[in-house]
Scaffold this motif. Structure first.
Motif, mmCIF file in Angstrom:
data_model
loop_
_atom_site.group_PDB
_atom_site.id
_atom_site.type_symbol
_atom_site.label_atom_id
_atom_site.label_comp_id
_atom_site.label_asym_id
_atom_site.label_seq_id
_atom_site.Cartn_x
_atom_site.Cartn_y
_atom_site.Cartn_z
ATOM 1 N N PHE A 77 0.839 -1.200 0.000
ATOM 2 C CA PHE A 77 0.000 0.000 0.000
ATOM 3 C C PHE A 77 0.876 1.254 0.000
ATOM 4 O O PHE A 77 0.616 2.199 -0.748
ATOM 5 N N SER A 78 1.922 1.256 0.804
ATOM 6 C CA SER A 78 2.852 2.392 0.849
ATOM 7 C C SER A 78 3.545 2.584 -0.492
ATOM 8 O O SER A 78 3.713 3.714 -0.956
ATOM 9 N N LYS A 79 3.941 1.480 -1.114
ATOM 10 C CA LYS A 79 4.577 1.570 -2.433
ATOM 11 C C LYS A 79 3.604 2.145 -3.454
ATOM 12 O O LYS A 79 3.978 2.939 -4.310
ATOM 13 N N ARG A 80 2.359 1.746 -3.351
ATOM 14 C CA ARG A 80 1.350 2.237 -4.290
ATOM 15 C C ARG A 80 1.116 3.731 -4.104
ATOM 16 O O ARG A 80 0.947 4.472 -5.075
ATOM 17 N N MET A 81 1.098 4.186 -2.854
ATOM 18 C CA MET A 81 0.947 5.618 -2.599
ATOM 19 C C MET A 81 2.094 6.396 -3.233
ATOM 20 O O MET A 81 1.869 7.437 -3.871
ATOM 21 N N ALA A 82 3.311 5.890 -3.084
ATOM 22 C CA ALA A 82 4.472 6.553 -3.683
ATOM 23 C C ALA A 82 4.349 6.561 -5.206
ATOM 24 O O ALA A 82 4.691 7.553 -5.864
ATOM 25 N N GLN A 83 3.856 5.463 -5.759
ATOM 26 C CA GLN A 83 3.670 5.384 -7.209
ATOM 27 C C GLN A 83 2.632 6.412 -7.672
ATOM 28 O O GLN A 83 2.819 7.072 -8.696
ATOM 29 N N LEU A 84 1.556 6.567 -6.923
ATOM 30 C CA LEU A 84 0.530 7.545 -7.283
ATOM 31 C C LEU A 84 1.073 8.969 -7.214
ATOM 32 O O LEU A 84 0.708 9.819 -8.034
ATOM 33 N N GLU A 85 1.944 9.236 -6.270
ATOM 34 C CA GLU A 85 2.567 10.559 -6.190
ATOM 35 C C GLU A 85 3.448 10.803 -7.417
ATOM 36 O O GLU A 85 3.484 11.913 -7.942
ATOM 37 N N SER A 91 0.872 12.986 -14.828
ATOM 38 C CA SER A 91 -0.524 13.139 -15.229
ATOM 39 C C SER A 91 -1.426 13.219 -13.990
ATOM 40 O O SER A 91 -1.832 12.181 -13.452
ATOM 41 N N PRO A 92 -1.717 14.431 -13.542
ATOM 42 C CA PRO A 92 -2.600 14.570 -12.377
ATOM 43 C C PRO A 92 -3.955 13.896 -12.568
ATOM 44 O O PRO A 92 -4.501 13.305 -11.639
ATOM 45 N N ARG A 93 -4.484 13.930 -13.784
ATOM 46 C CA ARG A 93 -5.781 13.305 -14.065
ATOM 47 C C ARG A 93 -5.704 11.791 -13.825
ATOM 48 O O ARG A 93 -6.587 11.198 -13.204
ATOM 49 N N ALA A 94 -4.653 11.152 -14.298
ATOM 50 C CA ALA A 94 -4.476 9.711 -14.098
ATOM 51 C C ALA A 94 -4.296 9.396 -12.613
ATOM 52 O O ALA A 94 -4.809 8.383 -12.121
ATOM 53 N N ALA A 95 -3.593 10.256 -11.893
ATOM 54 C CA ALA A 95 -3.390 10.031 -10.456
ATOM 55 C C ALA A 95 -4.719 10.073 -9.708
ATOM 56 O O ALA A 95 -4.947 9.280 -8.790
ATOM 57 N N ILE A 96 -5.601 10.967 -10.105
ATOM 58 C CA ILE A 96 -6.921 11.048 -9.461
ATOM 59 C C ILE A 96 -7.721 9.784 -9.755
ATOM 60 O O ILE A 96 -8.341 9.209 -8.863
ATOM 61 N N MET A 97 -7.688 9.343 -10.998
ATOM 62 C CA MET A 97 -8.412 8.122 -11.369
ATOM 63 C C MET A 97 -7.912 6.926 -10.558
ATOM 64 O O MET A 97 -8.699 6.136 -10.039
ATOM 65 N N GLU A 98 -6.599 6.798 -10.473
ATOM 66 C CA GLU A 98 -6.012 5.666 -9.743
ATOM 67 C C GLU A 98 -6.233 5.800 -8.234
ATOM 68 O O GLU A 98 -6.375 4.803 -7.542
ATOM 69 N N SER A 99 -6.268 7.018 -7.720
ATOM 70 C CA SER A 99 -6.502 7.227 -6.288
ATOM 71 C C SER A 99 -7.894 6.754 -5.891
ATOM 72 O O SER A 99 -8.086 6.201 -4.807
ATOM 73 N N TRP A 100 -8.862 6.959 -6.772
ATOM 74 C CA TRP A 100 -10.221 6.490 -6.487
ATOM 75 C C TRP A 100 -10.241 4.973 -6.329
ATOM 76 O O TRP A 100 -10.995 4.432 -5.523
ATOM 77 N N LEU A 101 -9.402 4.294 -7.095
ATOM 78 C CA LEU A 101 -9.357 2.832 -6.995
ATOM 79 C C LEU A 101 -8.955 2.370 -5.598
ATOM 80 O O LEU A 101 -9.347 1.280 -5.165
ATOM 81 N N LEU A 102 -8.179 3.179 -4.873
ATOM 82 C CA LEU A 102 -7.837 2.829 -3.488
ATOM 83 C C LEU A 102 -9.095 2.676 -2.642
ATOM 84 O O LEU A 102 -9.200 1.765 -1.818
#
Length: 189
Positions: A77-85, A91-102
């Motif tokens: 989970f921590s690695k995924r958070m770093a990846q999203l950052e 691509s901020p738009r892609a980061a928002i999309m992927e953040s919702w998946l959390l």
């Protein structure tokens, strides 16, 4: 004499315009940029206001701080958070999309099941389920729904630019919500 009067008359408006631009140029430029941004970027202004409203609601909700140390099994989970950052940098738009998946995945980890052979996630159903099961409060359910709406704006309204800061702010709240769903017992604050 009439030639001089015609010349002065012809130069009056251009000289007045040059004087006006010289005296108020920076203010006029800022005003024009602000007006054009609101006119052309109405969705952008709405997203920014919506994100601010979500942050205010998140401050009132019992969320888990994302800075808390995660258990050993949540290293991924921590690695995924770093990846999203890192995604937010590109691509901020892609980061928002992927953040919702959390949030969706947290609902699944909390026990929400929908679909038969192909798991599906319906946000309205999993939000209702989380409230019924006592995993989140109604105020948090409102927050999750607002996050879903922001994600939809990011996905479907492509005529505005999202910033890295907005994506990181969205990510922070998504992480807090997903931690609350997974571990509903809040630490003493």
């Amino acid at each position: 004499m009439s030639t001089v009067a015609e010349l002065v008359s012809a130069l009056a408006w251009p000289l007045a315009f040059v004087w006006f631009v010289h005296k108020y140029g920076n203010d006029v430029k800022e005003l024009i940029l602000r007006l054009s941004k609101v006119k052309l970027g109405n969705a952008e202004a709405e997203f920014t206001l919506g994100l601010k409203a979500v942050e205010d609601l998140a401050n009132e909700s019992p969320l888990v701080e994302s800075s808390t140390n995660l258990p050993e099994e949540d290293i991924e989970f921590s690695k995924r958070m770093a990846q999203l950052e890192r995604i937010a940098d590109v691509s901020p738009r892609a980061a928002i999309m992927e953040s919702w998946l959390l949030i969706e995945e947290a609902a699944g980890r909390a026990g929400f099941v929908q679909g038969a052979s192909v798991p599906r996630i319906n946000p309205a159903l999993f939000i209702d389920w989380l409230v019924r099961e006592g995993k989140i409060e109604k105020s948090t359910a409102i927050l999750v729904d607002k996050m879903r709406k922001l994600r939809n704006e990011a996905a479907h309204l492509g005529d505005f630019e999202l910033t890295k800061d907005e994506a990181e702010r969205y990510l922070k709240i998504a992480v807090q919500i997903s931690l609350l769903i997974i571990e509903p017992e809040l630490p003493d604050m």
